[in-house]
Design a protein around this motif. Structure first.
Motif, PDB file in Angstrom:
ATOM      1  N   TYR B 308      -4.901   9.024  10.663  1.00 20.57           N
ATOM      2  CA  TYR B 308      -3.989  10.078  10.215  1.00 20.57           C
ATOM      3  C   TYR B 308      -3.143   9.644   9.031  1.00 20.57           C
ATOM      4  N   VAL B 309      -3.177   8.349   8.674  1.00 25.09           N
ATOM      5  CA  VAL B 309      -2.174   7.807   7.750  1.00 25.09           C
ATOM      6  C   VAL B 309      -2.172   8.459   6.375  1.00 25.09           C
ATOM      7  N   TRP B 310      -3.282   9.081   6.013  1.00 26.67           N
ATOM      8  CA  TRP B 310      -3.312   9.642   4.653  1.00 26.67           C
ATOM      9  C   TRP B 310      -2.514  10.936   4.541  1.00 26.67           C
ATOM     10  N   LEU B 311      -2.375  11.672   5.665  1.00 26.77           N
ATOM     11  CA  LEU B 311      -1.784  13.012   5.561  1.00 26.77           C
ATOM     12  C   LEU B 311      -0.312  12.983   5.135  1.00 26.77           C
ATOM     13  N   LEU B 632      11.633   1.245  14.158  1.00 29.72           N
ATOM     14  CA  LEU B 632      10.220   1.389  14.499  1.00 29.72           C
ATOM     15  C   LEU B 632       9.728   2.799  14.154  1.00 29.72           C
ATOM     16  N   LEU B 633      10.516   3.792  14.562  1.00 24.94           N
ATOM     17  CA  LEU B 633      10.107   5.169  14.292  1.00 24.94           C
ATOM     18  C   LEU B 633      10.189   5.470  12.808  1.00 24.94           C
ATOM     19  N   TYR B 634      11.323   5.029  12.192  1.00 28.68           N
ATOM     20  CA  TYR B 634      11.526   5.336  10.784  1.00 28.68           C
ATOM     21  C   TYR B 634      10.402   4.756   9.939  1.00 28.68           C
ATOM     22  N   ASN B 635       9.938   3.593  10.341  1.00 31.46           N
ATOM     23  CA  ASN B 635       8.846   2.962   9.592  1.00 31.46           C
ATOM     24  C   ASN B 635       7.486   3.352  10.141  1.00 31.46           C
ATOM     25  N   TYR B 638       5.095   1.203  11.959  1.00 33.65           N
ATOM     26  CA  TYR B 638       4.519   0.145  11.108  1.00 33.65           C
ATOM     27  C   TYR B 638       2.992   0.238  11.020  1.00 33.65           C
ATOM     28  N   VAL B 639       2.481   1.446  11.250  1.00 34.78           N
ATOM     29  CA  VAL B 639       1.018   1.569  11.216  1.00 34.78           C
ATOM     30  C   VAL B 639       0.483   1.274   9.822  1.00 34.78           C
ATOM     31  N   ASP B 640       1.188   1.792   8.810  1.00 37.43           N
ATOM     32  CA  ASP B 640       0.731   1.530   7.450  1.00 37.43           C
ATOM     33  C   ASP B 640       0.708   0.041   7.159  1.00 37.43           C
ATOM     34  N   GLU B 641       1.779  -0.636   7.661  1.00 39.55           N
ATOM     35  CA  GLU B 641       1.855  -2.070   7.406  1.00 39.55           C
ATOM     36  C   GLU B 641       0.726  -2.796   8.129  1.00 39.55           C
ATOM     37  N   ILE B 642       0.470  -2.341   9.374  1.00 41.05           N
ATOM     38  CA  ILE B 642      -0.611  -2.986  10.133  1.00 41.05           C
ATOM     39  C   ILE B 642      -1.932  -2.783   9.410  1.00 41.05           C
ATOM     40  N   TYR B 643      -2.157  -1.550   8.937  1.00 37.72           N
ATOM     41  CA  TYR B 643      -3.410  -1.289   8.211  1.00 37.72           C
ATOM     42  C   TYR B 643      -3.472  -2.123   6.950  1.00 37.72           C
ATOM     43  N   ASP B 644      -2.290  -2.203   6.288  1.00 34.26           N
ATOM     44  CA  ASP B 644      -2.267  -3.021   5.077  1.00 34.26           C
ATOM     45  C   ASP B 644      -2.681  -4.436   5.404  1.00 34.26           C
ATOM     46  N   PHE B 645      -2.086  -4.918   6.518  1.00 35.84           N
ATOM     47  CA  PHE B 645      -2.354  -6.310   6.888  1.00 35.84           C
ATOM     48  C   PHE B 645      -3.812  -6.494   7.283  1.00 35.84           C
ATOM     49  N   LEU B 646      -4.264  -5.573   8.151  1.00 37.29           N
ATOM     50  CA  LEU B 646      -5.609  -5.754   8.708  1.00 37.29           C
ATOM     51  C   LEU B 646      -6.698  -5.427   7.706  1.00 37.29           C
ATOM     52  N   PHE B 647      -6.553  -4.240   7.134  1.00 32.56           N
ATOM     53  CA  PHE B 647      -7.697  -3.737   6.358  1.00 32.56           C
ATOM     54  C   PHE B 647      -7.522  -3.972   4.876  1.00 32.56           C
TER      55      PHE B 647
END
Lengths: 102, 740
Positions: B308-311, B632-635, B638-647
């Protein structure tokens, strides 16, 4: 007193030719070689004149005069070359002039 | 007129508009080439100068991107093309094309409703002619994809939504984009989008659906990056494109698996082929894998966890784009596709459970993020993700018609909310941060009231559209055999969060004290008619749209108000669906659950009102009290960060390392190897040249030299020697004569 016949002339001519040839072949000095060539030419002249006389015609004598002229020209050119050569090589000995070899 | 025969015209109208704009637009546009689109919030430099001169009759100067549409008179100098004939032409052509599509769609749907069997299929021409291949079971099949259209109850709902809402948003765009550069480009893309979306929903096979699927992805990318000179917009476009490709890979794999197992991608044939399969009640079979792969494709397009991160980032696009593509139509393509594959999902309960769980999880995840976001459009973006989660929850529990119903009502109120937010942003000169709004209620009354209706609708207050569809989803999540109380509870909690964050948005934006910057406050104004009229129409839709599907227990209204369910019923009817009859639950249970969901919505609204209106200090103190949770909620978890880190980083770095190793070993190795080989062959060549070629030549020379050696000895250079030879020769010849 024997009359001088054609054979005598031919004998003289042969002798001159022999002397000239030996001179050309054996003498080292080019001046002498040229002189020897003159001997050979004069041997030819004697032949021509002798046969001309024997045949009673003048053609041989005329040709002899041509040969004399030729000899003069040859001597002039040959001596000219010799002088030029001497100026360069300081020598007139034929066996020391052997540039044209392989 | 037989609209059904003219069905091929429906997508063609917007395509014509798009072709006209994109081919001829640039040539006709009088704007200088140096001008590029100006984003909201970016002050065009040349405005300053003109404002000095027009100070007396224009009270607005902080505006950006020509947001002040109704003050056009001082813009005539800035943008000579603002009211050019071309613009008028575009204003009529582009929305007009969509309106034509809508009229033809409505006609076609009307005529479809008259038919006994509500399926109309027509093949215009063969697109991919029969390619023979072996199916998984060894049978020979031919892969054929037609350029064919299928109009059935499901696609008729979709084309009406796409063209109807699409038309209203086009009209809105006329006002919203009036002073943007790249006008023709915007409308060209928008029309192109409508074309692809119609191809998507009208296609009669998965392959053609995929064409539309990719096409709308392309238009989404183009429109997110519409303000392409802004780096964030370009990045958001790329992110959307890349994330969608990840999902598309799943879709393609699912399609290929379908081809391999069922031997066809045509909807009707797939459905009949599936009749030979038994439901995969236990575990994952090949059908479940197929279903999950297709669903993975849907998570990309419809912004479900984990894709969903792109929306939210897609909000970089102009607001009408957010409303049309990223709320009302394109993002529902995944819902449509799964509903279209209902026959498959009905056979695969485990895959359906995956869909339901992912949907419910996405719904509550996105709603929790929306609680604390400050950007008005981002709140709505997460709300969209959350509502799409609801739709997948409904799909997952087998209530396909409810998902489409929610899609339908959501299209109204979410488009409305987005367009309202656009109207607010427009009034605020490009300001999107709700912390710098407040007290706008009386300054922009139409926007306020329509947004109020939209918020009530999405919160689920009885009588408005959102209530009916959302309540039906919750009821199905609870009562359906595939549903569960956990899914229901998650949905209920999400409903409470939805009401809360929408009222937080309303309070921060429209009520309370104004926190608007003074230079912005000076020229807050209501939007012009092209913008407000679509708002009003959408608000009407948001109120009445839900009455097509009233709850079963509302016996007062009889069966006639359950039209939506009956209309869609044939599209999802199958033996498998018959087998799992809706579990019997008493009417009182439904009443109780309905009461609960309404209560939760009202509680959410009340708390939000109390927090953000009466006691604005409470949210701050809560924020301080649970700092890590807020962060946590405001960021965004951190899903974007996790994706950044992982992918992104992981793949980039790992890929970089791999690439480096590849480069060093394979590429360089190849080059070095080639060099070595060249050197080797060169040395051989040299050897050959030296010894063979040269050798031959030299040997010839040497041979001749050797032969000539005896002759050389004779050439001494001494003339007398030569003379001697001459004489000797003569003597020999004489001797020969003599002796002979």
């Amino acid at each position: 007193m024997h009359p001088i016949t054609t054979v005598h002339y031919l004998a003289l001519s042969a002798a001159l030719l022999l002397i000239g040839t030996i001179g050309v072949l054996t003498r080292r000095n080019i001046v002498i070689i040229l002189m020897s060539i003159e001997l050979i030419l004069n041997a030819v002249n004697i032949n021509l004149v002798a046969f001309s006389h024997a045949a009673g015609q003048v053609y041989g004598q005329i040709f002899a005069i041509f040969v004399i002229v030729d000899a003069v020209a040859e001597a002039a050119v040959g001596l000219g070359i010799l002088i030029a050569l001497f100026r360069n090589k300081e020598t007139v000995l034929a066996d020391e002039i052997d540039l044209l070899k392989w | 007129m037989n609209f059904l025969d003219l069905i091929w015209l429906i997508p063609l109208f917007p395509l014509f508009g798009a072709a006209l704009m994109l081919v001829l637009g640039k040539r006709l546009d009088p704007q200088p080439a140096s001008e590029v689109a100006i984003a909201p919030g970016v002050e065009p430099i040349y405005d300053e100068h003109h404002h000095e001169h027009h100070h007396d009759h224009s009270h607005s100067h902080g505006h950006a991107h020509g947001n002040d549409h109704d003050h056009g008179h001082d813009h005539d100098h800035d943008h000579g093309h603002a009211h050019s004939p071309l613009k008028t032409l575009i204003n009529f052509i582009c929305p007009g094309m969509v309106l034509l599509s809508f009229i033809f769609s409505a006609g076609a749907v009307w005529q479809l409703a008259q038919r006994a069997e509500r399926v109309y299929q027509v093949v215009q021409f063969t697109w991919i002619a029969g390619l023979p291949f072996h199916m998984a079971n060894g049978h020979l099949a031919t892969f054929q994809a037609d350029w064919g259209f299928l109009l059935d109850p499901l696609s008729s709902v979709m084309i009406l939504v796409v063209t109807g809402i699409g038309f209203l948003i086009h009209v809105y765009s006329v006002g919203y984009m009036a002073h943007d550069n790249g006008y023709y480009r915007f409308f060209g893309y928008l029309n192109l989008f409508v074309f692809f979306m119609l191809m998507l929903v009208l296609a009669n096979n998965y392959a053609l659906l995929f064409v539309g699927w990719e096409g709308v992805g392309l238009c989404s990318y183009l429109l997110i990056g519409f303000y392409f000179h802004k780096k964030s917009a370009g990045d958001a476009g790329k992110k959307a494109f890349v994330v969608n490709r990840v999902g598309d890979a799943g879709f393609v794999l699912g399609m290929l698996l379908m081809l391999s197992v069922l031997g066809t991608v045509k909807f009707t044939e797939v459905r009949s082929a599936l009749l030979h399969f038994k439901p995969e009640t236990a575990g994952f079979g090949v059908l479940s894998i197929m279903a999950v792969l297709l669903f993975f494709g849907a998570t990309g397009k419809s912004a479900q966890f984990p894709l969903y991160v792109w929306l939210p980032d897609a909000m970089e696009g102009p607001t009408p784009v957010s409303a049309l593509i990223h709320a009302a139509t394109m993002v529902t393509a995944g819902v449509y596709m799964v509903a279209r594959s209902a026959a498959l999902f009905q056979l695969t309960p485990s895959a359906s459970t995956v869909v339901a769980v992912v949907g419910a999880f996405t719904a509550i995840l996105a709603a929790s993020i929306a609680l604390v976001q400050n950007d008005i459009k981002r709140v709505l973006a997460y709300s969209t993700v959350s509502q799409l989660g609801y739709m997948f929850l409904a799909l997952g529990v087998g209530a396909y018609w409810v998902a489409i119903f929610h899609l339908f009502t959501h299209a109204f109120f979410k488009a409305l909310l987005f367009l309202d937010s656009g109207s607010v942003i427009h009034a605020m000169s490009g300001e999107q941060d709700m912390r710098r709004m407040g007290g706008l209620k009386d300054k922009i009354p139409i926007t306020h009231w329509t947004m109020f209706i939209g918020s009530v609708a999405i919160a689920g207050i009885p009588g408005l559209a959102g209530f009916f569809s959302k309540d039906e989803i919750l009821w199905q999540a609870y009562s359906s055999p595939q549903g569960s109380q956990i899914l229901w509870f998650v949905g209920l909690a999400t409903a409470g969060l939805t009401a809360f964050y929408m009222w937080r948005l309303m309070n921060l934006t429209f009520y309370g004290k104004s926190r608007v910057a003074p230079e912005v406050a000076a020229h807050i104004h209501e939007s012009p008619a092209p913008m407000t009229i679509p708002l009003i129409l959408l608000a009407v839709g948001s109120v009445f749209g839900g009455w097509l599907g009233t709850p079963k227990v509302w016996t007062l209204f009889g069966d006639s108000f359950r039209g939506f369910e009956r209309w869609l019923a044939p599209a999802f009817a199958s033996a498998a669906a018959e087998a799992v009859k809706e579990g019997e639950h008493s009417a009182s249970t439904e009443w109780i659950l309905m009461g609960l969901s309404v209560a939760v919505a009202i509680i959410g609204i009340v708390i939000a009102r109390y927090f953000y209106h009466h006691k604005p200090e409470i949210p701050d103190s809560i924020e301080k009290a649970v700092k890590p949770l807020h962060a946590l909620l405001y960021n965004k978890w951190y899903v974007d960060e996790i994706y950044d880190f992982l992918f992104v980083n992981g793949l980039c770095k790992g890929g970089g390392l791999l690439l480096g190793a590849f480069d060093r070993n394979v590429v360089d190795g190849g080059v070095n190897g080639a060099g070595w080989l060249t050197r080797f062959s060169a040395s051989f060549s040299m050897w050959w040249d030296t010894w063979i070629v040269d050798g031959t030549v030299r040997f010839t020379a040497f041979f001749v030299k050797m032969l000539s050696y005896p002759a050389c000895i004779l050439q001494s250079g001494r003339v007398q020697t030569y003379a001697f030879f001459v004489v000797a020769g003569v003597l020999v010849m004489f001797g020969y004569y003599v002796v002979r």
